[in-house]
Design an enzyme around this catalytic site. Structure first.
Site, PDB file in Angstrom:
ATOM      1  N   SER A 108       0.738  -1.132   0.160  1.00  0.00           N
ATOM      2  CA  SER A 108      -0.023  -0.067  -0.208  1.00  0.00           C
ATOM      3  C   SER A 108       0.923   1.351   0.151  1.00  0.00           C
ATOM      4  CB  SER A 108      -0.847  -0.123   1.178  1.00  0.00           C
ATOM      5  OG  SER A 108      -1.390   1.185   1.461  1.00  0.00           O
ATOM      6  N   TYR A 131      -3.001  -0.608  10.216  1.00  0.00           N
ATOM      7  CA  TYR A 131      -2.816  -1.536   8.817  1.00  0.00           C
ATOM      8  C   TYR A 131      -1.842  -1.191   8.008  1.00  0.00           C
ATOM      9  CZ  TYR A 131      -4.104  -1.782   3.997  1.00  0.00           C
ATOM     10  OH  TYR A 131      -4.012  -2.209   2.622  1.00  0.00           O
ATOM     11  N   LYS A 135       1.664  -3.563   6.673  1.00  0.00           N
ATOM     12  CA  LYS A 135       2.057  -3.463   5.249  1.00  0.00           C
ATOM     13  C   LYS A 135       3.605  -3.244   5.212  1.00  0.00           C
ATOM     14  CE  LYS A 135      -1.654  -4.746   3.084  1.00  0.00           C
ATOM     15  NZ  LYS A 135      -1.873  -6.031   2.463  1.00  0.00           N
ATOM     16  N   ASN A 185      -5.474   4.111  -4.928  1.00  0.00           N
ATOM     17  CA  ASN A 185      -6.630   3.777  -4.465  1.00  0.00           C
ATOM     18  C   ASN A 185      -7.411   3.021  -5.499  1.00  0.00           C
ATOM     19  OD1 ASN A 185      -5.701   6.302  -3.070  1.00  0.00           O
ATOM     20  ND2 ASN A 185      -7.555   6.085  -1.855  1.00  0.00           N
ATOM     21  N   LEU A 244     -13.975   5.516  -0.549  1.00  0.00           N
ATOM     22  CA  LEU A 244     -14.757   6.598  -0.847  1.00  0.00           C
ATOM     23  C   LEU A 244     -15.842   5.859  -1.897  1.00  0.00           C
ATOM     24  CD1 LEU A 244     -15.622   9.489  -1.445  1.00  0.00           C
ATOM     25  CD2 LEU A 244     -13.838   9.577  -3.060  1.00  0.00           C
TER      26      LEU A 244
END
Length: 339
Positions: free
Chosen positions: A125, A150, A154, A180, A201
């Site tokens: 990420s 989180y 990663k 994203n 989102l």
């Protein structure tokens, strides 16, 4: 063609990657504990491709299950998606996240080593980058200590894998730093189906549009951006899935550990996404501004030049495509896979 183990393959990105793998002629074995996904996605993957895959319900933390999978199948490489991914939840139950994401990844690479499988594509990420970095973010920039647990998991797994490849040159590892992911397969058969309240989102926007939620909360409208709302690099999930295929092909021919950003290289603000969604799909999305979220940066988008140059990969989809495909999935599946 290769035989690929896909951990977390029933999830959002995993299922789309399975489609691309099967369409490219690879054999696919999926290991998933279905804690945040549905077996229905894999049935639809097989229907979409007209090909079969092997599904094993199991957990990457279970060494016995992993051992059986590697024993029963001559696996050539692993694409590792399995893990927990809710930022807010990771703050409340850090040990659970450390267990699934860090300890689970260690169990997986141990099982790979026992089976002499040394090719791995890891789902990382962009949250691993230091918040002081200015976008566009490139792979040479320093990583930081992510503010959420989180992102921290990663980063730790990335570091473990980098150290592993230095210690043992048999390993060939790709670390893909996603920006994203949004959108869905053109057919609308598979897409993003988060359990509970969405963290991201796009599923929030589509759930408001379909009537599952009252309104969209936009966190902060006083950032130093084009319209005061946060700017992010949104990438179509099919482009992201194809990046895994390119990284896999690269790593099957190479050694060592290499990092690639997977993003479009363009930023869009939350308001731009909402407004474009309304224009593309002809539907209004009720919204309100609320306080900023802790740990959110104003702007984050990728420098993807390394992936374009080294992987022969190129994003194909514009924001309008992503938003049309997201709505197409949600419209056809108002309750996700529970229809």
């Amino acid at each position: 063609m290769a035989k690929i183990l896909v951990t977390g393959g029933a999830g959002y990105i995993g299922s789309h990657t399975c489609v691309e793998l099967l369409n490219s002629g690879h054999e696919v074995i999926v290991l998933d504990n279905l804690s945040n996904s549905s077996e229905e996605s894999l049935k639809r993957v097989q229907k979409l491709t007209g090909k079969t895959l092997t599904f094993v319900e199991g957990d990457i933390r279970d060494g016995q299950v992993l051992g059986q999978v590697f024993q029963q199948h001559q696996i050539d490489a692993v694409i590792h998606f399995a893990g927990l991914k809710a930022v807010g939840e990771s703050q409340k139950i850090p040990l659970t996240y450390f267990d699934h994401n860090i300890a689970g990844s260690i169990q997986l690479v141990k099982a790979m080593e026992r089976a002499s499988v040394f090719t791995l594509v890891f789902s990382s990420s962009a949250t691993v980058y230091d918040e002081a970095n200015v976008s566009p973010l490139s792979e040479e920039m320093p990583t930081g200590t992510p503010t959420n647990n989180y992102g921290y998991t990663k980063l730790i797994v990335e570091q473990l894998l980098q150290k592993l490849s230095i210690a043992d040159e048999r390993w060939s590892i790709a670390l893909l730093r996603y920006f994203n992911p949004v959108g869905a397969h053109k057919s609308g058969c598979i897409g993003e189906d988060p359990q509970g309240i969405p963290n991201n989102l796009m599923p929030y926007v589509t759930q408001v549009a379909v009537g599952r939620r009252e309104k969209l909360s936009i966190f902060g409208n006083d950032y130093d951006t084009v319209d005061g709302t946060g700017v992010r690099d949104y990438i179509h999930v099919v482009d992201l899935a194809n990046a895994h295929l390119c990284a896999l092909n690269n790593r099957l021919k190479a050694q060592g550990c290499r990092v690639w950003n997977i993003g479009t290289g363009n930023g869009s603000s939350v308001l731009q996404v909402k407004n474009t969604f309304e224009q593309v799909n002809g539907i209004a999305v009720a919204f309100e501004f609320v306080a900023r979220r802790e740990g959110d940066v104003a702007t984050s988008f990728a420098d993807n030049a390394r992936a374009v140059a080294e992987l022969g990969w190129q994003p194909q989809y514009a924001l309008e495509d992503m938003l049309a495909d997201s709505w197409n999935w949600q419209k056809q599946n108002p309750a996700g896979y529970k229809n």
